[in-house]
Write an enzyme that holds these catalytic residues in place. Structure first.
Site, mmCIF file in Angstrom:
data_model
loop_
_atom_site.group_PDB
_atom_site.id
_atom_site.type_symbol
_atom_site.label_atom_id
_atom_site.label_comp_id
_atom_site.label_asym_id
_atom_site.label_seq_id
_atom_site.Cartn_x
_atom_site.Cartn_y
_atom_site.Cartn_z
ATOM 1 N N TYR A 119 0.816 -1.217 0.000
ATOM 2 C CA TYR A 119 0.000 0.000 0.000
ATOM 3 C C TYR A 119 0.855 1.275 0.000
ATOM 4 O O TYR A 119 0.599 2.222 0.735
ATOM 5 C CB TYR A 119 -0.974 0.022 1.192
ATOM 6 C CG TYR A 119 -1.682 -1.272 1.462
ATOM 7 C CD1 TYR A 119 -1.956 -2.181 0.433
ATOM 8 C CD2 TYR A 119 -2.081 -1.620 2.746
ATOM 9 C CE1 TYR A 119 -2.624 -3.378 0.674
ATOM 10 C CE2 TYR A 119 -2.751 -2.810 3.001
ATOM 11 C CZ TYR A 119 -3.017 -3.695 1.959
ATOM 12 O OH TYR A 119 -3.663 -4.865 2.209
ATOM 13 N N HIS A 120 1.885 1.278 -0.869
ATOM 14 C CA HIS A 120 2.786 2.428 -0.969
ATOM 15 C C HIS A 120 2.810 2.987 -2.393
ATOM 16 O O HIS A 120 3.876 3.106 -3.000
ATOM 17 C CB HIS A 120 4.211 2.030 -0.564
ATOM 18 C CG HIS A 120 4.354 1.585 0.850
ATOM 19 N ND1 HIS A 120 5.446 0.854 1.295
ATOM 20 C CD2 HIS A 120 3.555 1.765 1.940
ATOM 21 C CE1 HIS A 120 5.319 0.610 2.589
ATOM 22 N NE2 HIS A 120 4.173 1.146 2.998
ATOM 23 N N PRO A 121 1.678 3.371 -2.972
ATOM 24 C CA PRO A 121 1.690 3.875 -4.345
ATOM 25 C C PRO A 121 2.383 5.236 -4.448
ATOM 26 O O PRO A 121 2.115 6.137 -3.648
ATOM 27 C CB PRO A 121 0.200 3.983 -4.682
ATOM 28 C CG PRO A 121 -0.471 4.199 -3.364
ATOM 29 C CD PRO A 121 0.318 3.395 -2.379
#
Length: 528
Positions: A466-468
């Site tokens: 969840y690190h876009p």
């Protein structure tokens, strides 16, 4: 409220940060957030963040099927509440490696080298026990050790040391390498999101208006490409226009900020024309350069019922809830991902794998966890070479994006995860873990398996952390979406200060770097 100096679009980690600094400087600021307030008890309790993901306080972006990930879709939850990602994440405080930022500077991002960003990290930080030369003690962002440490998390650290990995008390200090407990954005047993720290300090200021339930459709420009305001849909569903005197600051994140730009006429001309959007400025890289961290779980079955399974039910849940409510101690003060670390598996001179360790068996957004008690050891690659993109599906602001994550499309990413899985399997068989774990469940109970078998597990189970980032790349070249002071190229009066501006993803969790970016943005504005 008086005339608006700045409109901040997005009330997440970066939005709360830049709003705080501008309000403190005396400007009239409106902070807009699509989601509701951060007033859920599950936001405030550190260990219950999993309850928030999938609720109205999050949005889950879904990619198209990815051919290199077994045809699976990528699911990327993001915060949709005040505090944004910092209100729903695992609260890990990691800055990345100094080489990340020196690389940014070397590739044209002047003034973004390690020396420059370290000053901004320290300005933001209020660490509970560490200080110079690497830490700050007077900033709004509270950073602390967790009050609770699960015995499976501790066993992992002992086992990792038994395999030869050194212990590291501070991944944000002299060096990142090693295994240890993570520092967390928590304080007094509670979550320390940017809303609970930065925004809390100024929320009652007369020169700040915080509006939730506001979905921004587009930016409005005059005939000279000057931003004059924004069009939004308010909580009642009505369309409003807000005018601005100075600047609009986009802090909506790597999967929403490029959407707002494109709907406003800033983006690839060919793409905009397909949806009958007039091109204000042809910026081909808007929505491109998407990057994310991927990890894959190595699962171990616990010999005894000692994991977190069942902690949220029955008398256990009541007991933990009472302890947290009355004393802010116990299991609910944990960030769950208490332990982990960084290892160089390729002998490149800097860590290329990060471990996230959970004292329970976890699945993904679309997949149920394995039943029973156990541990999940998750190696994650730090510097992916795979790239994706996010593009408009239509000119309707409420329509979802066409999202291609590019997961595992570069061979080097797969090879890095193979090395990480091998190391995780070695750790799970070390004496300290073997005392508590009866067997490895996945990828295999067999000790010797081939790289092909590991690769099959990776392609079928790898998931995002969840690190876009990266979809509005910063640079000094003409193709960059923003310049090195975060001003959107081709127009006036618009800046971006979220993770979308990262030219390459940092080597670690992205919340602290995103807050640093917002600190720098405020600095640029105040010094202009």
């Amino acid at each position: 409220m008086k005339s608006i100096d700045f409109i901040v679009v997005g009330g997440g980690s970066s939005g709360c940060t830049v709003a705080h600094r501008l309000v403190k400087a005396g400007f009239q600021v409106v902070l807009l957030e699509d989601g509701p307030k951060d007033d859920s008890i599950f936001v405030k309790m550190p260990a219950t963040f999993i309850r928030v993901i999938g609720s109205k306080r999050s949005v889950i972006y879904e990619s198209e099927p990815q051919p290199d990930a077994g045809g699976r879709r990528t699911y990327v939850p993001q915060g949709r509440t005040l505090g944004g990602g910092s209100s729903i994440n695992a609260m890990i405080y990691i800055r990345g490696q100094k080489e990340d930022y020196d690389d940014w500077e070397r590739h044209g991002c002047d003034g973004w080298g390690w020396k420059n960003v370290l000053a901004s990290f320290k300005r933001s930080e209020n660490h509970m026990r560490l200080s110079e030369p690497f830490h700050g003690t007077n900033g709004p962002l509270r950073v602390s050790d967790t009050r609770f440490r699960h015995h499976l998390s501790q066993a992992f650290l002992k086992a990792a040391q038994q395999t030869g990995i050194p212990y590291n008390d501070d991944f944000n200090g002299e060096k990142q390498d090693g295994i240890g407990f993570y520092h967390t954005t928590t304080f007094d047993g509670r979550r320390g999101s940017s809303a609970a720290t930065y925004l809390k300090e100024v929320e009652s200021a007369p020169n700040l208006e915080i509006r939730t339930g506001c979905y921004v459709n587009k930016i409005i420009f005059d005939g000279n490409n000057n931003a004059t305001g924004i069009e939004l849909r308010n909580e009642s569903g009505k369309i409003e226009i807000l005018n601005v005197k100075k600047e609009i600051i986009l802090t909506a994140g790597a999967l929403s900020t490029p959407k707002i730009l494109m709907l406003s006429g800033i983006g690839p001309k060919e793409q905009l024309s397909k949806h009958s959007i007039s091109t204000l400025y042809d910026s081909p890289e808007v929505g491109e350069n998407y990057q994310d961290h991927l990890e894959v779980s190595v699962y171990g079955r616990a010999k005894q019922p000692i994991s977190l399974l069942g902690s949220d039910k029955g008398l256990k849940a009541l007991s933990y809830g009472f302890q947290w409510t009355c004393f802010k101690t116990g299991l609910l003060t944990s960030n769950v991902v208490e332990s982990g670390g960084f290892v160089d598996t390729s002998n490149c001179g800097r860590p290329d794998i990060q471990f996230h360790v959970l004292p329970t068996l976890v699945g993904d957004v679309d997949r149920e966890p394995i039943e029973g008690h156990g541990i999940s050891i998750n190696p994650c690659f730090l510097r992916p070479k795979s790239r994706g993109f996010a593009r408009l599906r239509s000119s309707d602001p409420t329509d979802s994006m066409i999202f291609e994550s590019g997961a595992l499309s570069h061979r080097d990413d797969v090879d890095t995860l193979i090395r990480g899985v091998k190391l995780a399997r070695k750790i799970i068989r070390a004496p300290a873990m073997a005392a508590l774990i009866s067997e490895e469940l996945r990828p295999s109970a067999k000790e010797d398996i081939s790289d092909d078998e590991i690769e099959a597990h990776i392609r079928s189970h790898a998931k995002t952390v969840y690190h876009p980032v990266g979809t509005c790349r910063m640079g000094s070249d003409k193709q960059a979406v923003v310049d090195t002071k975060l001003r959107v190229n081709g127009v006036k009066g618009v800046r971006i200060c979220d993770a979308s501006i990262m030219p390459t993803i940092v080597s670690g969790n992205t919340n602290a770097p995103t807050i640093m970016i917002a600190e720098r943005c405020a600095e640029f504005i105040l010094n202009d």
